[in-house]
Design a protein around this motif. Structure first.
Motif, PDB file in Angstrom:
ATOM      1  N   GLU A 140       0.822  -1.210   0.000  1.00 22.25           N
ATOM      2  CA  GLU A 140       0.000   0.000   0.000  1.00 22.25           C
ATOM      3  C   GLU A 140       0.857   1.262   0.000  1.00 22.25           C
ATOM      4  OE1 GLU A 140      -2.508  -0.487   3.374  1.00 22.25           O
ATOM      5  OE2 GLU A 140      -3.838  -1.949   2.382  1.00 22.25           O
ATOM      6  N   SER A 141       1.965   1.244   0.707  1.00 23.66           N
ATOM      7  CA  SER A 141       2.820   2.436   0.733  1.00 23.66           C
ATOM      8  C   SER A 141       3.497   2.645  -0.616  1.00 23.66           C
ATOM      9  CB  SER A 141       3.855   2.325   1.852  1.00 23.66           C
ATOM     10  OG  SER A 141       4.708   1.217   1.655  1.00 23.66           O
ATOM     11  N   MET A 142       3.868   1.570  -1.292  1.00 20.59           N
ATOM     12  CA  MET A 142       4.458   1.701  -2.627  1.00 20.59           C
ATOM     13  C   MET A 142       3.435   2.242  -3.621  1.00 20.59           C
ATOM     14  SD  MET A 142       6.790  -1.779  -2.688  1.00 20.59           S
ATOM     15  CE  MET A 142       7.422  -1.520  -4.339  1.00 20.59           C
ATOM     16  N   GLU A 143       2.197   1.760  -3.508  1.00 24.72           N
ATOM     17  CA  GLU A 143       1.130   2.275  -4.373  1.00 24.72           C
ATOM     18  C   GLU A 143       0.860   3.749  -4.075  1.00 24.72           C
ATOM     19  OE1 GLU A 143      -2.013  -0.380  -3.445  1.00 24.72           O
ATOM     20  OE2 GLU A 143      -1.141  -2.079  -4.563  1.00 24.72           O
ATOM     21  N   LEU A 144       0.872   4.120  -2.795  1.00 24.29           N
ATOM     22  CA  LEU A 144       0.656   5.510  -2.415  1.00 24.29           C
ATOM     23  C   LEU A 144       1.784   6.397  -2.946  1.00 24.29           C
ATOM     24  CD1 LEU A 144      -1.114   7.499  -0.818  1.00 24.29           C
ATOM     25  CD2 LEU A 144       0.269   6.965   1.200  1.00 24.29           C
ATOM     26  N   CYS A 145       2.989   5.887  -2.913  1.00 22.55           N
ATOM     27  CA  CYS A 145       4.124   6.633  -3.449  1.00 22.55           C
ATOM     28  C   CYS A 145       3.925   6.910  -4.935  1.00 22.55           C
ATOM     29  CB  CYS A 145       5.422   5.849  -3.224  1.00 22.55           C
ATOM     30  SG  CYS A 145       6.917   6.713  -3.745  1.00 22.55           S
ATOM     31  N   GLU A 146       3.410   5.930  -5.671  1.00 23.72           N
ATOM     32  CA  GLU A 146       3.148   6.109  -7.095  1.00 23.72           C
ATOM     33  C   GLU A 146       2.062   7.150  -7.341  1.00 23.72           C
ATOM     34  OE1 GLU A 146       4.575   4.862  -9.774  1.00 23.72           O
ATOM     35  OE2 GLU A 146       6.033   3.626  -8.707  1.00 23.72           O
ATOM     36  N   ARG A 147       1.006   7.121  -6.492  1.00 27.73           N
ATOM     37  CA  ARG A 147      -0.128   8.023  -6.699  1.00 27.73           C
ATOM     38  C   ARG A 147       0.151   9.443  -6.223  1.00 27.73           C
ATOM     39  NH1 ARG A 147      -2.935   4.031  -3.987  1.00 27.73           N
ATOM     40  NH2 ARG A 147      -3.366   5.529  -2.295  1.00 27.73           N
ATOM     41  N   GLU A 148       0.721   9.553  -5.022  1.00 25.41           N
ATOM     42  CA  GLU A 148       0.785  10.863  -4.362  1.00 25.41           C
ATOM     43  C   GLU A 148       2.199  11.335  -4.056  1.00 25.41           C
ATOM     44  OE1 GLU A 148      -1.867  11.236  -1.059  1.00 25.41           O
ATOM     45  OE2 GLU A 148      -3.360   9.883  -1.948  1.00 25.41           O
ATOM     46  N   GLY A 149       3.187  10.493  -4.297  1.00 25.24           N
ATOM     47  CA  GLY A 149       4.560  10.892  -4.054  1.00 25.24           C
ATOM     48  C   GLY A 149       5.122  10.331  -2.763  1.00 25.24           C
ATOM     49  N   PRO A 150       6.441  10.441  -2.590  1.00 19.54           N
ATOM     50  CA  PRO A 150       7.092   9.817  -1.439  1.00 19.54           C
ATOM     51  C   PRO A 150       6.718  10.418  -0.091  1.00 19.54           C
ATOM     52  CG  PRO A 150       8.647  11.131  -2.727  1.00 19.54           C
ATOM     53  CD  PRO A 150       7.396  11.041  -3.530  1.00 19.54           C
ATOM     54  N   GLU A 151       6.357  11.700  -0.047  1.00 19.07           N
ATOM     55  CA  GLU A 151       6.034  12.319   1.249  1.00 19.07           C
ATOM     56  C   GLU A 151       4.845  11.637   1.893  1.00 19.07           C
ATOM     57  OE1 GLU A 151       6.354  13.969  -1.588  1.00 19.07           O
ATOM     58  OE2 GLU A 151       8.175  15.180  -1.338  1.00 19.07           O
ATOM     59  N   ALA A 152       3.786  11.397   1.110  1.00 23.79           N
ATOM     60  CA  ALA A 152       2.601  10.732   1.654  1.00 23.79           C
ATOM     61  C   ALA A 152       2.924   9.311   2.085  1.00 23.79           C
ATOM     62  CB  ALA A 152       1.481  10.737   0.614  1.00 23.79           C
ATOM     63  N   ALA A 153       3.722   8.622   1.286  1.00 27.91           N
ATOM     64  CA  ALA A 153       4.049   7.232   1.592  1.00 27.91           C
ATOM     65  C   ALA A 153       4.898   7.115   2.848  1.00 27.91           C
ATOM     66  CB  ALA A 153       4.766   6.596   0.404  1.00 27.91           C
ATOM     67  N   ILE A 154       5.878   8.010   2.996  1.00 26.79           N
ATOM     68  CA  ILE A 154       6.733   7.914   4.176  1.00 26.79           C
ATOM     69  C   ILE A 154       5.971   8.274   5.440  1.00 26.79           C
ATOM     70  CG2 ILE A 154       7.717  10.239   4.196  1.00 26.79           C
ATOM     71  CD1 ILE A 154       9.589   6.931   4.822  1.00 26.79           C
ATOM     72  N   ARG A 155       4.966   9.152   5.331  1.00 25.93           N
ATOM     73  CA  ARG A 155       4.113   9.430   6.496  1.00 25.93           C
ATOM     74  C   ARG A 155       3.354   8.175   6.907  1.00 25.93           C
ATOM     75  NH1 ARG A 155       3.045  14.378   3.909  1.00 25.93           N
ATOM     76  NH2 ARG A 155       1.070  13.559   3.077  1.00 25.93           N
ATOM     77  N   MET A 156       2.820   7.451   5.920  1.00 29.51           N
ATOM     78  CA  MET A 156       2.099   6.214   6.233  1.00 29.51           C
ATOM     79  C   MET A 156       3.025   5.205   6.909  1.00 29.51           C
ATOM     80  SD  MET A 156       0.562   3.321   3.633  1.00 29.51           S
ATOM     81  CE  MET A 156      -1.041   4.016   3.286  1.00 29.51           C
ATOM     82  N   VAL A 157       4.198   5.015   6.354  1.00 27.08           N
ATOM     83  CA  VAL A 157       5.141   4.060   6.921  1.00 27.08           C
ATOM     84  C   VAL A 157       5.551   4.488   8.334  1.00 27.08           C
ATOM     85  CG1 VAL A 157       7.455   3.073   6.679  1.00 27.08           C
ATOM     86  CG2 VAL A 157       5.997   3.307   4.671  1.00 27.08           C
ATOM     87  N   GLY A 158       5.808   5.790   8.517  1.00 23.53           N
ATOM     88  CA  GLY A 158       6.219   6.286   9.817  1.00 23.53           C
ATOM     89  C   GLY A 158       5.172   6.084  10.889  1.00 23.53           C
ATOM     90  N   GLU A 159       3.908   6.287  10.533  1.00 20.67           N
ATOM     91  CA  GLU A 159       2.823   6.094  11.498  1.00 20.67           C
ATOM     92  C   GLU A 159       2.745   4.656  11.974  1.00 20.67           C
ATOM     93  OE1 GLU A 159      -0.552   7.488   9.389  1.00 20.67           O
ATOM     94  OE2 GLU A 159      -0.043   9.626   9.608  1.00 20.67           O
ATOM     95  N   GLU A 160       3.078   3.713  11.104  1.00 22.55           N
ATOM     96  CA  GLU A 160       2.960   2.294  11.443  1.00 22.55           C
ATOM     97  C   GLU A 160       4.228   1.726  12.078  1.00 22.55           C
ATOM     98  OE1 GLU A 160       0.297   0.422  11.251  1.00 22.55           O
ATOM     99  OE2 GLU A 160      -0.951   2.009  10.408  1.00 22.55           O
ATOM    100  N   THR A 161       5.390   2.236  11.685  1.00 20.62           N
ATOM    101  CA  THR A 161       6.652   1.645  12.135  1.00 20.62           C
ATOM    102  C   THR A 161       7.369   2.472  13.189  1.00 20.62           C
ATOM    103  OG1 THR A 161       8.001   2.741  10.448  1.00 20.62           O
ATOM    104  CG2 THR A 161       6.966   0.631   9.847  1.00 20.62           C
ATOM    105  N   GLY A 162       7.047   3.762  13.293  1.00 19.85           N
ATOM    106  CA  GLY A 162       7.769   4.642  14.203  1.00 19.85           C
ATOM    107  C   GLY A 162       9.058   5.193  13.624  1.00 19.85           C
TER     108      GLY A 162
END
Length: 269
Positions: A140-162
């Motif tokens: 899902e984060s890779m798909e989000l990176c494709e759609r909205e860019g790395p900033e949105a994806a890294i926020r998602m990953v950060g929220e889940e992983t710390g």
């Protein structure tokens, strides 16, 4: 500090050398670069020849062609070539996060080149009981990176992983820190799109590593969190304990002197 470039198949690696003594190669996580380890390297330079570097495709280590899916074995071969360039003797290795997965592969395939490896918080998510959840998060984060860019994806990953994205390069920070943060922000897309997927399903070679000169470690402030759980999963797979090092997942940067002392103690076992 000496700097140089090492030609490897498909890339040129920027590396930095500090100090004198036995070789200590530092392999950092995805999206980072050599500057992240500079304070720790300075603290260890009286005891070791510390080699830090930007991994292929990150910061000052350009690829020869377009970006493609990254393979742990290829990154481990890069680390091997850095050790070989440093001399004939085997070297110590400190590695953290996805760098730990690279170092575990290096140790499993080339044990003659490693005196001792301290692997800090290896994110071997496929060993966790909820591995399917983390596989889905990666997709899902890779798909989000494709759609909205790395900033949105890294926020998602950060929220889940710390594990959070690099902060903004505040003007009040030292120039070297601002430069590092700018490079790291630029690295995020490469890490998300081409590294996170294949790295997240890596499982260390238990047979090759059970008797290897290896210390598994996690930060004291990571206890109970995802990276602690992943470290314990690797420890269980290999039938060995995991030990504490100071700080959190970037303790080597936040408390470099204390971290360097604790790391030296583990390398000296």
């Amino acid at each position: 500090m000496d700097t140089g470039m090492l030609d490897v198949p498909g890339a040129r690696l920027h590396y930095e050398v500090r100090g004198a003594g036995p070789v200590l190669l530092v392999i950092l996580g995805g999206g980072t670069d050599a500057a992240m380890a500079a304070p720790m390297a300075e603290a260890l330079a009286g005891r070791y020849t510390v080699i830090t570097y930007d991994r292929r495709g990150a910061s000052r280590s350009p690829l020869e062609g377009p970006p493609a899916e990254q393979r742990i074995a290829e990154h481990a071969d890069d680390a091997l070539r850095l050790l070989e360039a440093a001399g004939a003797e085997p070297g110590h290795v400190f590695a953290t996060h996805s760098g730990s997965l690279i170092a575990l592969d290096l140790l499993a395939r080339h044990p003659e080149r490693v005196r001792r490896l301290v692997a800090h918080e290896p994110p071997a998510f496929d060993l966790l009981p909820d591995a399917e959840y983390w596989r889905r998060l990666v997709r899902e984060s890779m798909e989000l990176c494709e759609r909205e860019g790395p900033e949105a994806a890294i926020r998602m990953v950060g929220e889940e992983t710390g594990v959070t994205a690099p902060p903004e390069p505040d003007p009040g920070l030292p120039q070297w820190v601002r430069d590092m943060l700018i490079r790291m922000t630029a690295n995020m897309e490469m890490s998300l799109r081409y590294e996170m997927g294949p790295f997240s399903v890596y499982v260390p070679d238990a047979e090759a590593l059970r008797a290897a000169p290896l210390v598994l470690a996690y930060g004291t402030e990571s206890t109970g969190k995802l990276m602690h759980r992943a470290t314990l999963a690797v420890a269980e797979l290999l039938g060995r304990p995991a030990v504490e090092l100071p700080g959190d997942y970037v303790g080597y940067l936040r408390s470099p002197a204390a971290f360097a002392e604790a790391l030296h103690a583990r390398l000296s076992l």
